[in-house]
Structures are given as C-alpha cells and as structure tokens.
Enzyme design. Structure first.
Site, PDB file in Angstrom:
ATOM      1  N   HIS A 112     -18.973 117.479  55.839  1.00  0.00           N
ATOM      2  CA  HIS A 112     -18.663 116.057  55.628  1.00  0.00           C
ATOM      3  C   HIS A 112     -18.839 115.352  56.966  1.00  0.00           C
ATOM      4  CE1 HIS A 112     -16.855 112.294  54.578  1.00  0.00           C
ATOM      5  NE2 HIS A 112     -15.997 112.430  55.565  1.00  0.00           N
ATOM      6  N   ASP A 147     -18.635 111.450  49.185  1.00  0.00           N
ATOM      7  CA  ASP A 147     -20.085 111.451  49.431  1.00  0.00           C
ATOM      8  C   ASP A 147     -20.840 111.662  48.109  1.00  0.00           C
ATOM      9  OD1 ASP A 147     -19.628 111.517  52.371  1.00  0.00           O
ATOM     10  OD2 ASP A 147     -18.809 113.479  51.902  1.00  0.00           O
TER      11      ASP A 147
HETATM   12  P1  NAX Z   1      -5.213 106.368  59.410  1.00  0.00           P
HETATM   13  O1  NAX Z   1      -5.286 106.532  60.887  1.00  0.00           O
HETATM   14  O2  NAX Z   1      -5.058 105.013  58.811  1.00  0.00           O
HETATM   15  O3  NAX Z   1      -4.007 107.252  58.854  1.00  0.00           O
HETATM   16  C1  NAX Z   1      -3.786 108.557  59.253  1.00  0.00           C
HETATM   17  C2  NAX Z   1      -2.301 108.789  59.165  1.00  0.00           C
HETATM   18  O4  NAX Z   1      -2.057 110.159  59.434  1.00  0.00           O
HETATM   19  C3  NAX Z   1      -1.495 107.992  60.202  1.00  0.00           C
HETATM   20  O5  NAX Z   1      -0.502 107.229  59.554  1.00  0.00           O
HETATM   21  C4  NAX Z   1      -0.919 109.071  61.096  1.00  0.00           C
HETATM   22  O6  NAX Z   1       0.369 108.729  61.597  1.00  0.00           O
HETATM   23  C5  NAX Z   1      -0.857 110.255  60.148  1.00  0.00           C
HETATM   24  N1  NAX Z   1      -0.796 111.549  60.800  1.00  0.00           N
HETATM   25  C6  NAX Z   1      -1.397 111.949  61.958  1.00  0.00           C
HETATM   26  N2  NAX Z   1      -1.034 113.216  62.263  1.00  0.00           N
HETATM   27  C7  NAX Z   1      -0.223 113.620  61.262  1.00  0.00           C
HETATM   28  C8  NAX Z   1       0.467 114.831  61.033  1.00  0.00           C
HETATM   29  N3  NAX Z   1       0.392 115.849  61.886  1.00  0.00           N
HETATM   30  N4  NAX Z   1       1.230 114.931  59.917  1.00  0.00           N
HETATM   31  C9  NAX Z   1       1.332 113.908  59.045  1.00  0.00           C
HETATM   32  N5  NAX Z   1       0.713 112.714  59.238  1.00  0.00           N
HETATM   33  C10 NAX Z   1      -0.060 112.584  60.328  1.00  0.00           C
HETATM   34  O7  NAX Z   1      -6.508 107.114  58.836  1.00  0.00           O
HETATM   35  P2  NAX Z   1      -7.131 107.042  57.360  1.00  0.00           P
HETATM   36  O8  NAX Z   1      -8.095 105.925  57.299  1.00  0.00           O
HETATM   37  O9  NAX Z   1      -6.041 107.116  56.369  1.00  0.00           O
HETATM   38  O10 NAX Z   1      -7.996 108.377  57.340  1.00  0.00           O
HETATM   39  C11 NAX Z   1      -7.381 109.647  57.349  1.00  0.00           C
HETATM   40  C12 NAX Z   1      -8.403 110.725  57.623  1.00  0.00           C
HETATM   41  O11 NAX Z   1      -9.339 110.788  56.555  1.00  0.00           O
HETATM   42  C13 NAX Z   1      -9.235 110.498  58.872  1.00  0.00           C
HETATM   43  O12 NAX Z   1      -9.361 111.740  59.572  1.00  0.00           O
HETATM   44  C14 NAX Z   1     -10.573 110.062  58.327  1.00  0.00           C
HETATM   45  O13 NAX Z   1     -11.621 110.325  59.229  1.00  0.00           O
HETATM   46  C15 NAX Z   1     -10.643 110.922  57.098  1.00  0.00           C
HETATM   47  N6  NAX Z   1     -11.611 110.530  56.063  1.00  0.00           N
HETATM   48  C16 NAX Z   1     -12.188 111.535  55.359  1.00  0.00           C
HETATM   49  C17 NAX Z   1     -13.029 111.293  54.297  1.00  0.00           C
HETATM   50  C18 NAX Z   1     -13.626 112.410  53.505  1.00  0.00           C
HETATM   51  O14 NAX Z   1     -14.432 112.105  52.621  1.00  0.00           O
HETATM   52  N7  NAX Z   1     -13.314 113.687  53.763  1.00  0.00           N
HETATM   53  C19 NAX Z   1     -13.420 109.912  53.927  1.00  0.00           C
HETATM   54  C20 NAX Z   1     -12.479 108.884  54.430  1.00  0.00           C
HETATM   55  C21 NAX Z   1     -11.910 109.140  55.803  1.00  0.00           C
HETATM   56  O15 NAX Z   1     -12.845 108.734  56.746  1.00  0.00           O
END
Ligand code: NAX
Length: 326
Positions: A189, A161
């Site tokens: 966030h 952000d």
């Molecule tokens: P994806 O759904 O592509 O990938 C998430 C991955 O995490 C999946 O492969 C899933 O199998 C894995 N996972 C789920 N539970 C797990 C666990 N207990 N242990 C290990 N792995 C696990 O999501 P992606 O686009 O990579 O985003 C990841 C997270 O980042 C989301 O929650 C998203 O909302 C968040 N974001 C946060 C941002 C920030 O600025 N703080 C910005 C980008 C993003 O939106």
C-alpha cells in the site's frame, strides 16, 4: 472471550483521528456487523484523551441502539482485552525532515507493542486489520510479535486502492462500479502498488485490455489518488478509507461473492513468486472467516515486473525494521 450471544468487541486505535472519526460512528450504527450490536473499544494516546472523551460523548448523543458498550483506553493491554476485531488505524504522521526509514522505525515500535498486547489480551480468534502506514510492514511487525496468534489472523488494508481501481475502470467503461469484478491490487500500500485491471470483467465479460491507457493513465492514477486527495483537501482520505475498512471486514466475516474476489494484504506464501516474509496484497477470496489467495492466474511480463518492483520495496522495508521482529 466474547461468547456467541455477546456483541463482538471491536477495537479501533487512533479513534480520535481523521479516519477514526469517519469510522467509529459507522461501526456503532451496526454497518460493520449487518445491524448486530457491537461493543467498541476506542484507543488513543494519552495526549489525545480529551478529544477521545469528546468523541465518546458524541457517540452517546447518537443513542445508537446497536452500541452495547464503549470502552476507552490509552493502554493497549486493557484496551485489547477480549477483542474480536482489531482495527489498527493509529500511527504517527511523517514529521518534518523525517526520512521514510525513521517513520518505519517509530511506527514499527507502535505495532510491536500492539502485537504483543494482542497476543496477551485479545480473543484467540481475533481478526486484525492494519490501516496505519506503512500498513504492510506494520502488519508484519504486529503479526511477528504475536506468536500465539496465527499469521492468517493479520491483514493490511489495500481495499481503498481496490475500490479506487473499480471506480476508475467503471468510469472509463461507462458502467456502474457494481458491474466490475476481479480487480486486483498487488503488493505494497504505497506508490509502488500495482493496480491490475487485466483480469477484470464488466457485466460478466472480460474487459478488453488497452495497455497504453492501463500503463499511462490507470496505474499512475490509482497509485497517486491518495496524494491528489491530500492536495485538494489539505488532509488525507478519511471517509473513503473508513468505508474500505468496513468493506474489508465485511468480506472477511461474510465471505466474498461467488465469481468475484477482492484485494487484501495477507502473509505472502510464495504465490506468484512472492517469497514468505512480507505482507503482500493479493487477489483473495474469503470464506468461513479465512482468506484464500486466488491461484493460477496467468500473468504477462508487465504484470510480473510490476509485482517484482513492489515486492522489492517490501523487502527493503522489512530490512529497515528487522530489529523489531523477534
Ligand atoms: P490522524 O493523524 O488524523 O490520526 C491518527 C490518530 O492515531 C491520532 O489521533 C493519533 O493520536 C493516534 N495514534 C497515534 N499513535 C497511537 C497509538 N500508539 N495508539 C493509539 N492511537 C494512536 O491520521 P488518519 O488520517 O486518521 O490516518 C491514520 C493512518 O491511516 C495513517 O498512518 C495514514 O497514513 C493511514 N492511511 C492508510 C490507508 C490505507 O489504505 N491503508 C488509507 C488512508 C490513510 O492514509
């Protein structure tokens, strides 16, 4: 624990996901450690094991001279053993018909388990960055469930952000992003975050406040930027999020430059009227591996009301997951 001469161990949860795929190759190539070798710990859930294996094969195929070793895990206990940096990216996406509070609960449980695993297995100096949403509240849960680690070791990411704010202001002023200093993201966030350009400098001079543009264009554009990316790409930000992860950790390890600060989600300590009990994004400097909240900025009524609104949302999130706090 990793000794001085050993490469740092960097864990990434959600390694096979969207952000993971954009992040781990950059870490493996030394971009997070200034070219120094690293040991990667890649964590995923069991159903993603095959995809994780494929990511590991691709990493091998890059033959990075900076990748000293790679550990794959679906259990955070062995996965977090002796790690120096934890990048907690993995979390569940919001499912169909799922309420925000259901998401808070189910993701909160992940971060409770991971907080406990960090407490028992990570290096005593581990630095934790929570990216998975709701990032602030997940970081709070992880920290609260790691009683032997200092709350200062836990942060959540608002650097994306922050970078978005810097880029938008630079565009507006017709200068380079590198000319902009002292951007602030306050709070959560989420869409209540307050991107605040009122303390910014461009080329060393204070930026003249155009309140109408700030209120009507800048603030909503930064708040909604993630949604616009999803709309255009059909998937959420990945490369820019990965880049912000690298920026956050580099600031934490190497320090912020003199005369500037960045934004980071850290434990609230009463600064700017935000009572302890939530993870709050503040203007912060880093030195010697520690964050410090920038003090004594003068705030106007608009800033104070925006900070209060995002604080209120964080208190509501906390109330919804109180059962996950020991
Ligand atoms: P994806 O759904 O592509 O990938 C998430 C991955 O995490 C999946 O492969 C899933 O199998 C894995 N996972 C789920 N539970 C797990 C666990 N207990 N242990 C290990 N792995 C696990 O999501 P992606 O686009 O990579 O985003 C990841 C997270 O980042 C989301 O929650 C998203 O909302 C968040 N974001 C946060 C941002 C920030 O600025 N703080 C910005 C980008 C993003 O939106």
């Amino acid at each position: 624990m990793t000794t001085v001469n050993q490469p740092p161990r960097i864990a990434v949860t959600g390694s096979a996901g969207n952000i993971g795929y954009a992040l781990i190759f950059r870490i493996a190539s030394g971009q997070m450690t200034g070219g120094r070798p690293v040991i990667l710990h890649l964590l995923e859930i069991e159903p993603m094991r095959k995809v994780l294996d494929a990511v590991a094969m691709e990493l091998e195929d890059c033959a990075f001279p900076t990748l000293a070793d790679c550990v794959l895990a679906t259990d955070p206990k062995p996965g977090f053993r002796d790690i120096d940096i934890a990048l907690l990216v993995g979390s569940k996406p919001r499912g169909k018909g799922m309420e925000r509070k259901d998401l808070l609960q189910s993701n909160g449980e992940i971060f409770r388990t991971q907080g406990r695993a960090l407490n028992e297995n990570a290096s005593r100096d581990v630095k934790v960055l929570v990216v998975g949403n709701p990032a602030n509240t997940n970081a709070l849960i992880a920290s609260a469930n790691a009683p032997d680690l200092d709350a200062r070791q836990f942060t959540c990411m608002t650097r994306l952000d922050h970078n978005r704010g810097v880029a938008m202001l630079a565009q507006r002023l017709g200068c380079a992003p590198a000319d902009i200093r002292k951007m602030i993201i306050w709070g959560n966030h989420s869409s209540t975050q307050f991107p605040d350009p009122l303390h910014c400098e461009a080329g060393g001079r204070p930026v003249k406040a155009d309140m109408e543009w700030i209120k009507e264009t800048f603030v909503p554009s930064v708040q909604q930027r993630g949604a616009r990316i999803i709309e255009a790409r059909g998937a959420s930000s990945a490369a820019s999020a990965a880049s912000a992860v690298i920026d956050h950790i580099r600031s934490w390890m190497d320090g912020t430059p003199p005369g500037d600060w960045t934004s980071a989600g850290v434990a609230a300590d009463g600064s700017y009227g935000v009572k302890p009990g939530v993870m709050f994004s503040y203007p912060a400097t880093a030195a010697n591996g520690d964050w410090r909240i920038v003090q004594d900025l003068e705030l106007n009524d608009f800033e104070r009301s925006m900070i209060a609104a995002t604080d209120k949302e964080l208190r509501e999130e906390r109330a919804a997951i109180e059962n996950l706090l020991p």
